[in-house]
Design an enzyme around this catalytic site. Structure first.
Site, PDB file in Angstrom:
ATOM      1  N   LYS A 164      18.379   8.415 -31.804  1.00  0.00           N
ATOM      2  CA  LYS A 164      19.628   7.999 -31.148  1.00  0.00           C
ATOM      3  C   LYS A 164      20.185   6.719 -31.779  1.00  0.00           C
ATOM      4  O   LYS A 164      21.395   6.581 -32.022  1.00  0.00           O
ATOM      5  CB  LYS A 164      19.368   7.788 -29.646  1.00  0.00           C
ATOM      6  CG  LYS A 164      20.502   7.162 -28.862  1.00  0.00           C
ATOM      7  CD  LYS A 164      21.708   8.064 -28.765  1.00  0.00           C
ATOM      8  CE  LYS A 164      22.869   7.333 -28.098  1.00  0.00           C
ATOM      9  NZ  LYS A 164      24.102   8.101 -28.076  1.00  0.00           N
TER      10      LYS A 164
ATOM     11  N   LYS B 153      23.861  -2.990 -29.154  1.00  0.00           N
ATOM     12  CA  LYS B 153      22.433  -2.830 -28.823  1.00  0.00           C
ATOM     13  C   LYS B 153      21.814  -1.724 -29.665  1.00  0.00           C
ATOM     14  O   LYS B 153      20.749  -1.892 -30.252  1.00  0.00           O
ATOM     15  CB  LYS B 153      22.312  -2.495 -27.327  1.00  0.00           C
ATOM     16  CG  LYS B 153      20.942  -2.011 -26.899  1.00  0.00           C
ATOM     17  CD  LYS B 153      21.021  -1.110 -25.669  1.00  0.00           C
ATOM     18  CE  LYS B 153      21.884   0.087 -25.901  1.00  0.00           C
ATOM     19  NZ  LYS B 153      21.805   1.170 -24.955  1.00  0.00           N
TER      20      LYS B 153
END
Ligand code: NDP
Length: 291
Positions: free
Chosen positions: A166, A235
């Site tokens: 991811k 992030k």
């Protein structure tokens, strides 16, 4: 057999993901930090708003919070029962997944890292890509539950592998966004019509998900609708770059992308859609990407 499922975190993604679970025909509990959202969800979709203690007592628990740190704090305070499977759809940190999987194994439960891709529209349609890392037996138990909101479910390996895939995926998305914006900037400087240019690119080898679904809709339109906050993308890029650095790889493009996206301060990035990062490039070049 799974008799109850709980969903924790009814945010931009979780709200829609949890809305597909009632079709499984089993009890669906929902919990959200801001309690009213859980009651609204129950009223709209036939789920059941519960206290956190009841949520973590379900057979399968699905979570979708901003960061691994949020999940670690929650599980430390409210661990699942023995035999439960925790499916964490947060875009998190691989090392955290490994630690949580070990900690839950000690109490007879399982933790799967199962981040999702497909934006809020994919969550709403139930067509998300879900990349799963962790125990394969737990994966088999969770698979029919995950299917409620997935278009593709891919088992990618041991704990942490899902989070790693991811993070790399989102760093590629950021790279496509930045590269396409640079390309359109050159064309703008050449007085080329950006709409026509993008139409050509979308029917040629330079196309990407960003060129098809993001550039015209969010950037050229100047709308920048906030569905995926820029601080969350920062992030994800950070997670990918940590993986690069752990293996002492020198991967120039990915690291330069991080530098560009980190030029917007976190507190400001929290308020912006990820596509708004392109305004940095526009300031540098004094060229606005609008039709
Ligand atoms: P949002 O900010 O919209 O929602 C976050 C949710 O987590 C809210 O329900 C919030 O509760 C809850 N929450 C936040 N902090 C805590 C905490 N400390 N303890 C308990 N609950 C908490 O985020 P998104 O839904 O956009 O993103 C969730 C995850 O999914 C992230 O990891 C993101 O990177 C990932 N993701 C997002 C996509 C998108 O397009 N938005 C696409 C794919 C993945 P409250 O309502 O009280 O604020």
């Amino acid at each position: 057999m799974t008799q109850s499922v709980a969903f924790i975190g009814l945010g931009a993604m979780g709200w829609h993901m949890a809305s597909h679970l009632p079709k499984l025909g089993i009890e669906v509990r929902v919990w959200n930090r801001t309690e009213q959202k859980a009651h609204d969800h129950a009223a709209q979709f036939g789920t059941k708003a519960v206290a956190i203690e009841q949520a973590v007592a379900a057979d399968v628990i699905i979570s979708c919070l901003p960061t691994s740190a949020d999940i670690e704090a929650l599980i430390a305070k409210y661990p699942p029962k023995s035999g439960a499977v925790w499916v964490d759809c947060t875009s998190g940190v691989p090392d955290s997944a490994k630690q949580l999987a070990q900690a839950l194994k000690k109490i007879g439960a399982a933790y799967l890292d199962a981040p999702v891709s497909g934006q809020t529209i994919g969550a709403e349609r139930g067509t998300l890509t879900v990349m799963v890392g962790g125990d394969e037996q737990a994966f088999r138990i969770a698979h029919p539950i995950i299917q409620a909101f997935a278009g593709l479910i891919e088992y990618v390996g041991e704990s942490g592998a899902g989070f790693a895939v991811k993070a790399v995926n989102n760093t590629l998305m950021a790279t496509h966004l930045w590269a396409l914006a640079e390309g359109l900037t050159v064309l703008k400087a050449q007085n080329v019509d950006l709409n026509s240019a993008l139409n050509c690119i979308n029917h040629s080898s330079g196309q990407s998900g960003i060129s098809q679904n993001i550039m015209a809709q969010r950037v050229l339109s100047r709308e920048f609708p906030k569905t995926f906050a820029l601080d969350l993308l920062q992030k994800d890029i950070g997670i990918a770059i940590d993986l690069v650095q752990q293996k002492t790889l020198e991967l120039d493009i990915l690291e330069r992308i991080q530098q560009q996206f980190n030029r917007i301060e976190k507190h400001q990035a929290k308020q912006l859609d990820f596509s708004a990062a392109i305004q940095i490039l526009e300031r540098d070049t004094q060229l606005e990407l609008k039709i």
